[in-house]
Design an enzyme around this catalytic site. Structure first.
Site, PDB file in Angstrom:
ATOM      1  N   LYS A  57       0.830  -1.209   0.000  1.00 13.58           N
ATOM      2  CA  LYS A  57       0.000   0.000   0.000  1.00 13.58           C
ATOM      3  C   LYS A  57       0.859   1.251   0.000  1.00 13.58           C
ATOM      4  CE  LYS A  57      -1.776   2.276   3.971  1.00 13.58           C
ATOM      5  NZ  LYS A  57      -2.195   3.644   3.677  1.00 13.58           N
ATOM      6  N   ASN A  58       1.896   1.272   0.844  1.00 14.30           N
ATOM      7  CA  ASN A  58       2.710   2.473   0.999  1.00 14.30           C
ATOM      8  C   ASN A  58       3.601   2.742  -0.201  1.00 14.30           C
ATOM      9  OD1 ASN A  58       1.632   3.045   3.508  1.00 14.30           O
ATOM     10  ND2 ASN A  58       3.212   1.933   4.621  1.00 14.30           N
ATOM     11  N   ARG A 109      -3.894  10.789   3.737  1.00 12.51           N
ATOM     12  CA  ARG A 109      -2.706  11.624   3.737  1.00 12.51           C
ATOM     13  C   ARG A 109      -1.826  11.384   2.513  1.00 12.51           C
ATOM     14  NH1 ARG A 109       0.372  14.765   6.857  1.00 12.51           N
ATOM     15  NH2 ARG A 109       2.587  14.782   6.371  1.00 12.51           N
ATOM     16  N   CYS A 116      -5.396   8.585   8.872  1.00 15.81           N
ATOM     17  CA  CYS A 116      -5.482   8.078  10.240  1.00 15.81           C
ATOM     18  C   CYS A 116      -5.108   9.156  11.245  1.00 15.81           C
ATOM     19  CB  CYS A 116      -4.528   6.891  10.412  1.00 15.81           C
ATOM     20  SG  CYS A 116      -5.175   5.342   9.775  1.00 15.81           S
ATOM     21  N   ARG A 121       1.713  15.008  11.897  1.00 14.18           N
ATOM     22  CA  ARG A 121       2.434  14.721  10.655  1.00 14.18           C
ATOM     23  C   ARG A 121       2.423  15.940   9.716  1.00 14.18           C
ATOM     24  NH1 ARG A 121       0.678   8.683   8.888  1.00 14.18           N
ATOM     25  NH2 ARG A 121      -1.318   9.622   8.444  1.00 14.18           N
ATOM     26  N   ASP A 152       4.558   1.028  11.749  1.00 17.50           N
ATOM     27  CA  ASP A 152       3.338   0.378  11.265  1.00 17.50           C
ATOM     28  C   ASP A 152       3.168  -1.044  11.791  1.00 17.50           C
ATOM     29  OD1 ASP A 152       2.436   2.556   9.911  1.00 17.50           O
ATOM     30  OD2 ASP A 152       2.902   1.832   7.908  1.00 17.50           O
ATOM     31  N   ARG A 199      -8.574   0.056   4.587  1.00 19.29           N
ATOM     32  CA  ARG A 199      -7.684   0.992   3.912  1.00 19.29           C
ATOM     33  C   ARG A 199      -6.358   0.339   3.523  1.00 19.29           C
ATOM     34  NH1 ARG A 199      -5.807   5.189   7.201  1.00 19.29           N
ATOM     35  NH2 ARG A 199      -4.820   5.850   5.265  1.00 19.29           N
TER      36      ARG A 199
END
Length: 421
Positions: free
Chosen positions: A24-25, A94, A118, A123, A308, A400
């Site tokens: 995902k990232n 984000r 989230c 951040r 994470d 998500r």
């Protein structure tokens, strides 16, 4: 008002094989990077998760043609005719701030809403903005939007980040590919997803060296091209989540689709906790039969322990034979999960960015609510070993970042379902 729940009956063995999806990232940033070159790009090994769908909506709103297939997405950016990303989309995720660098690089300006996602810390965007300012970007911020322009063009420059921010490193890398001259990013993020983005940009024609080290160099170019058939790196966070499930459920559980070197610190902690691990290029197999040993954890940027995976590993420490301390050094509000697992009997005391844990023998099933993406996944893991039934609400957070989370866990022995309450 009805909502979906994940229902877990605890106490069943977890064993078999799980294949993790693309990261995902990484894929969210690859999708944003397609904006740098007009034409059609195809990305493979794409997870089917809500964040990916949302990034598709962000790009569609800009005028791109986005078509999803089975674990792939084709994005044609030749039709992009807007540099405005609306609040109703950006506020949900984000990662959508990743379009800032590509829009400025290709179109000379961007109008991007302040991001959301989230609730795990403020951040702030300071490093994104100061880094891009060094390349010649001029910013105005008002009414919840960032207005960016380059009145004198983009020029390569040295940039030193205050902190190895993944998002700032990615935005700077993408913008620098179209700048005149060389950009050097010092104290750059070193995550595997940074390397994946660099590889994608290199296939587009960018000149990048040093990705995965603290110093990245980008030599700007005037033209980039679309990419066909780029495969996203495997999701190390999903893999780590399932490894924790395998340890809680005794295993043996084999996790495939991830590069083991991306999980070195997590694997080291699992071994210290008593896990038996077999690691090869084909996958990682975990099993555990005995007492979980308490292990202190402190999150740090890669190659340190990933933030994470903090909540998932906290579940192991909660059930360990002794005391442990989890220190969160990346996000300031990431212990919201502790309150929820406390409803299941966990003994956790929070002081600042430290969680002091007194291990207990068992958890008790209870109704809980997912506070964020990783905390939600960790509550599901806790439910796997809790006595009785655990009902997890707020599962839109889990959707998500995890594709078919319930189905994958069920396939390896979990008694788990989704239902609307």
């Amino acid at each position: 008002m009805s909502e979906e729940l994940i229902i877990v009956q605890g106490g069943y063995p977890i064993k078999g094989e799980v294949i993790v999806a693309g990261a995902k990232n990484s894929v969210l940033k690859l999708m944003a990077a397609t904006l740098l070159a007009p034409g059609s790009s195809t990305i493979m090994n794409v997870p089917i998760i809500s964040d990916v769908t949302l990034m598709g909506e962000v790009l569609t709103n800009l005028g791109a043609q986005v078509v999803f297939g089975k674990h792939q997405v084709t994005i044609d950016t030749a039709t992009v005719d807007s540099v405005h990303t609306p609040y109703e989309l950006v506020a949900q995720m984000r990662a959508s701030i990743a379009v800032l660098g590509p829009l400025v690089a290709r179109f000379g300006r961007a109008h991007v809403a302040m991001p959301g996602g989230c609730q795990i810390g403020s951040r702030k965007l300071d490093m994104h903005i100061s880094g891009l300012e060094a390349l010649g970007v001029v910013f105005e911020t008002e009414h919840g939007f960032i207005e960016a322009s380059i009145p004198n063009g983009l020029s390569g420059a040295p940039v030193i980040l205050d902190f190895p921010s993944v998002g700032a490193t990615e935005n700077l890398m993408m913008a620098a590919t179209r700048a005149q001259g060389k950009t050097t990013i010092d104290n750059a993020a070193r995550e595997p997803e940074i390397v994946d983005l660099a590889d994608f940009l290199i296939e587009m024609g960018a000149q990048i060296s040093g990705a995965g080290t603290p110093t990245i160099e980008i030599e700007g170019t005037s033209e980039l091209r679309p990419v066909k058939g780029f495969s996203t790196v495997g999701d190390r966070i999903e893999a780590g989540t399932f490894l924790v499930a395998g340890m809680l459920g005794k295993g043996p559980l084999t996790v495939r689709g991830v590069q083991p070197q991306h999980l070195e610190m997590a694997l080291s902690k699992l071994k210290a906790m008593g896990a038996e691990l077999s690691v090869s290029d084909e996958g990682i197999t975990i099993s555990h039969d005995g007492i979980i040993q308490p292990v202190d954890i402190q999150t740090l940027p890669h190659p340190g322990f990933p933030t994470d995976l903090q909540a998932q590993f906290m579940v192991l420490d909660v059930l360990a034979d002794g005391r442990s301390v989890v220190t969160e050094n990346v996000f300031e509000n990431r212990f919201m999960f502790a309150d929820e697992i406390g409803r299941m009997g966990a003994e956790i005391r929070i002081e600042g960015h430290h969680a002091f844990i007194n291990g207990i023998k068992r958890l008790s099933g209870a109704p809980v609510r997912s506070p964020d993406l990783r905390g939600g996944a960790a509550l599901v893991l806790a439910g796997l070993v809790a006595e009785g039934q655990t009902d997890i609400a707020g599962i839109e957070h889990i959707d998500r970042g995890y594709e078919d989370f319930v189905e994958k866990l069920a396939s390896v022995g979990a008694h788990i379902t989704r239902k609307t309450a």
